[in-house]
Design a protein around this motif. Sequence first.
Motif, PDB file in Angstrom:
ATOM      1  N   HIS A  29      10.248   5.688  -2.733  1.00  0.00           N
ATOM      2  CA  HIS A  29       9.670   4.652  -1.876  1.00  0.00           C
ATOM      3  C   HIS A  29       9.751   3.294  -2.587  1.00  0.00           C
ATOM      4  O   HIS A  29       9.539   3.202  -3.802  1.00  0.00           O
ATOM      5  CB  HIS A  29       8.222   4.991  -1.542  1.00  0.00           C
ATOM      6  N   ILE A 137      12.037   6.464   4.812  1.00  0.00           N
ATOM      7  CA  ILE A 137      10.886   6.472   3.898  1.00  0.00           C
ATOM      8  C   ILE A 137      10.318   5.070   3.680  1.00  0.00           C
ATOM      9  O   ILE A 137       9.119   4.901   3.461  1.00  0.00           O
ATOM     10  CB  ILE A 137      11.215   7.169   2.565  1.00  0.00           C
ATOM     11  N   GLN A 138      11.168   4.041   3.774  1.00  0.00           N
ATOM     12  CA  GLN A 138      10.630   2.698   3.554  1.00  0.00           C
ATOM     13  C   GLN A 138       9.758   2.224   4.717  1.00  0.00           C
ATOM     14  O   GLN A 138       9.039   1.236   4.587  1.00  0.00           O
ATOM     15  CB  GLN A 138      11.744   1.706   3.237  1.00  0.00           C
TER      16      GLN A 138
END
Length: 168
Positions: A29, A137-138
């Motif tokens: 992340h 995921i970001q």
Amino acid sequence: MFHVREEDDEGNITKQTKTEQSIRFIPIHPELIKMGFMDYVDSLRKQKKRRLCYDLRQNKEGYYSAQFSKWFADFLDNIGAKKNKTSFHSFRHNFRTAMANAGLSYDAITSLGGWSSGTVESGYLGDMEAQNLYNQIQKIQYPGLDLSHLYTEKATDGQNSLQNQATG
């Protein structure tokens, strides 16, 4: 990327995963990168450490997580934060909720979390591409959680470089 697997770099089985779906790649992340996580990884490599949590020992079932899980339960108890359904495993539940709140697809959620949908059609999906997983995921955020006091200037510059590479 984190690489969750059972074997070491030489192909020797050195640990156990709970299920086949547990074996996976997980993008790091951007928040961890801003906090200097990659500098930590580099320091471990320079010290010839082969695992991220190199000081954890396996239990008799072959899991490294048991020792930390017990420590975390004691920690919660010592600070008065232990409640029903609060444990180290709660992080996985919160992660799944955060992914859903970020609008990630069911396929991305199961892939990133290492869960199986248990359906026949899930076997047709195959592995999601690394860039797609990173894009997913970001999106994950925890509203109200400000980690900026943990950022390192060097790591933030590296994050900007990574983003430029990914979008360029």
